[in-house]
Design a protein around this motif. Structure first.
Motif, short mmCIF file in Angstrom:
data_model
loop_
_atom_site.label_atom_id
_atom_site.label_comp_id
_atom_site.label_asym_id
_atom_site.label_seq_id
_atom_site.Cartn_x
_atom_site.Cartn_y
_atom_site.Cartn_z
N ARG A 3 0.79 -1.28 -0.01
CA ARG A 3 -0.02 -0.09 0.05
C ARG A 3 0.94 1.24 -0.18
N ASP A 4 1.90 1.28 0.85
CA ASP A 4 2.76 2.47 0.90
C ASP A 4 3.66 2.63 -0.24
N GLY A 36 2.59 2.93 -3.17
CA GLY A 36 1.67 4.03 -3.95
C GLY A 36 1.03 3.53 -4.98
N SER A 42 -4.08 0.82 -4.49
CA SER A 42 -4.69 1.48 -3.23
C SER A 42 -5.85 0.60 -2.91
N SER A 43 -6.19 -0.09 -3.83
CA SER A 43 -7.55 -1.04 -3.49
C SER A 43 -7.05 -2.12 -2.42
N ILE A 51 -4.48 -5.01 -3.09
CA ILE A 51 -3.32 -5.19 -2.12
C ILE A 51 -3.28 -6.65 -1.45
#
Length: 99
Positions: free
Chosen positions: A44-45, A47, A50-51, A55
């Motif tokens: 997630r980080d 970038g 985002s879903s 993920i």
């Protein structure tokens, strides 16, 4: 001592999940949840995704790849050990006086 499953709540990416678990497996479950949370946070980080569904799938693919790689390493190591044991048995047979 009861082996009945008990509900355990784990937190992954700010979401809580209730999982049934045997008491003796609780620690392993908690460690697994922490590990998965870390993996999913890294994805997630980054970038790029985002879903949460994507993920989760990416995390599953990464972990599956790691499991398959470790299985192959284990199989290779077992094969090497088996070869070495056979070789040592042959050497022992050749080094011992005959009947």
């Amino acid at each position: 001592m009861s082996n009945a499953n008990e509900p355990v709540t784990v937190r992954i990416l700010e979401r809580e999940y209730r999982v049934m678990c045997a008491p003796e497996q609780r620690r392993a479950l908690m460690e697994s949840a922490l590990f998965l949370d870390h993996q999913m946070r890294e994805i997630r980080d980054s970038g790029r995704i985002s879903s949460i569904d994507k993920i989760a799938v990416m995390s599953a693919l990464n972990l599956a790849e790691e499991v398959l790689k470790l299985r192959q390493q284990l199989a290779d190591r077992e094969e090497m050990i088996d070869r070495r044991v056979r070789q040592m048995a042959i050497e022992l047979d050749q080094g011992l006086p005959g009947d």
